[in-house]
Design a protein around this motif. Sequence first.
Motif, PDB file in Angstrom:
ATOM      1  N   GLY A 211       0.790  -1.226   0.000  1.00 16.10           N
ATOM      2  CA  GLY A 211       0.000   0.000   0.000  1.00 16.10           C
ATOM      3  C   GLY A 211       0.821   1.274   0.000  1.00 16.10           C
ATOM      4  N   VAL A 212       2.160   1.118  -0.061  1.00 17.98           N
ATOM      5  CA  VAL A 212       3.032   2.289  -0.005  1.00 17.98           C
ATOM      6  C   VAL A 212       2.878   3.145  -1.263  1.00 17.98           C
ATOM      7  CG1 VAL A 212       5.419   3.066   0.159  1.00 17.98           C
ATOM      8  CG2 VAL A 212       4.672   1.076   1.466  1.00 17.98           C
TER       9      VAL A 212
ATOM     10  N   ALA B  70       0.990   7.895  -4.275  1.00 19.09           N
ATOM     11  CA  ALA B  70       0.286   8.370  -5.474  1.00 19.09           C
ATOM     12  C   ALA B  70      -0.943   9.186  -5.107  1.00 19.09           C
ATOM     13  CB  ALA B  70      -0.109   7.186  -6.350  1.00 19.09           C
ATOM     14  N   ASP B  71      -1.692   8.755  -4.097  1.00 22.44           N
ATOM     15  CA  ASP B  71      -2.852   9.533  -3.645  1.00 22.44           C
ATOM     16  C   ASP B  71      -2.414  10.930  -3.223  1.00 22.44           C
ATOM     17  OD1 ASP B  71      -4.595   7.440  -4.091  1.00 22.44           O
ATOM     18  OD2 ASP B  71      -4.724   6.836  -1.978  1.00 22.44           O
ATOM     19  N   HIS B  72      -1.290  11.003  -2.536  1.00 23.31           N
ATOM     20  CA  HIS B  72      -0.798  12.292  -2.055  1.00 23.31           C
ATOM     21  C   HIS B  72      -0.420  13.206  -3.220  1.00 23.31           C
ATOM     22  CE1 HIS B  72       0.899  14.811   1.172  1.00 23.31           C
ATOM     23  NE2 HIS B  72       1.824  15.148   0.285  1.00 23.31           N
ATOM     24  N   LEU B  73       0.314  12.675  -4.183  1.00 18.46           N
ATOM     25  CA  LEU B  73       0.764  13.484  -5.323  1.00 18.46           C
ATOM     26  C   LEU B  73      -0.407  13.912  -6.206  1.00 18.46           C
ATOM     27  CD1 LEU B  73       3.972  11.490  -6.351  1.00 18.46           C
ATOM     28  CD2 LEU B  73       3.843  13.598  -5.006  1.00 18.46           C
ATOM     29  N   GLU B  74      -1.317  12.983  -6.477  1.00 18.00           N
ATOM     30  CA  GLU B  74      -2.475  13.345  -7.291  1.00 18.00           C
ATOM     31  C   GLU B  74      -3.345  14.373  -6.563  1.00 18.00           C
ATOM     32  OE1 GLU B  74      -4.585   9.885  -8.638  1.00 18.00           O
ATOM     33  OE2 GLU B  74      -2.754   8.926  -9.403  1.00 18.00           O
ATOM     34  N   GLY B  75      -3.376  14.302  -5.226  1.00 19.76           N
ATOM     35  CA  GLY B  75      -4.126  15.291  -4.457  1.00 19.76           C
ATOM     36  C   GLY B  75      -3.531  16.686  -4.607  1.00 19.76           C
TER      37      GLY B  75
END
Length: 364
Positions: free
Chosen positions: A106-107, A112-117
């Motif tokens: 899940g790393v 990726a969630d952080h960057l896309e956010g």
Amino acid sequence: MTAYTVHELVVPATMDDDPGTVQAFREWLAVSDAAEVAVHGLRELVWVPDEYLPMCHEPGAPSRLFAVRDETGATVAAGSYDTKQEPGTSNCWLAVGVAPEHLRRGVGTLLADHLEGIARAEGRTQCKTYAVSRQVGSASGPGYVQAPTGFGAVPEDEAGVRFLTGRGWRFGQVNRISRLPLPTDHSVVRELHDRASAAAGPDYAVHAWTGRTPDEWLEGIALLETRMSTDAPSGDMDEPEDVWTPERLRAHEDELARAPRTMLTVAVEHVPSGILAGFTQVAVPDDPARAAMQWDTLVLREHRGHRLGWLLKVVGIETIERDHPGHPSIITFNAEENRPMLDVNEAVGFVGVGSEGIWEHRPA
């Protein structure tokens, strides 16, 4: 269960900066490199911190670097977010690399969630990323994801391919990674030089220099850098025009000059107009044990068909071997649909050693 957290790094100004800041950057780069080498196995593509750091300080578009750390503080993933700071910028580039021993935990999703956010919060409507691949040469059929260009494919079982597909990213293009062992067969290179010179004729003249662009060619190189965003193959993915001015070029060169390498530029002038019709750049590390890296190469659309790409390539090779002997190879990246450039690479002796997919995502 191990707890992972995302941290934005303070990018050091130089490698002599605060020791803790520099060490965090070193750890970030080591993980980024390890993630890619685990896929393609090409140790020659590993970055040296002193070479990589100046690129993080691109004027007008400084890199933001992110590390995922476990509960012990160890860096287990490395990410970056790159975009111009100019108002109205619509696109950005993201990168995610996970240490091989931490895959499937899940790393990558967390990072990726952080960057896309960040991209969504900044109003970016187009994100792109490079995903290296073990694939060498063309492939087709079951087991491969085909590029919409019709040229190139990547194995669908690669972790990066599965990850990006699962997140809704769209595969757009393949770049071939090619390697030229040095020294070359000088007779082959010389013959290609002569053929390219004859095809170009007296209307074109070659100029070469190292380091900063001479004042007389400053506007010409700025134009060529601008046209890299519109004339270079980009598949069916939109590529906004990226305007370079002489001032931006100078600031860019000043930053790159801090790295332990020499930038070789070869340009071809259209003599009747005095316009630079094409150029290529090769980054040559000070350490002769390291590979030279081909950077931007472009011939303006209106000047194609005169073997100028061939001429630029062979003059660059000859100059490196004459002025910077001892390097093991030259590495280059070319779009699989760019057959004219692949033709000259293959004729000189470049061999495909891997590839990278270029993927696109448009945040909702």
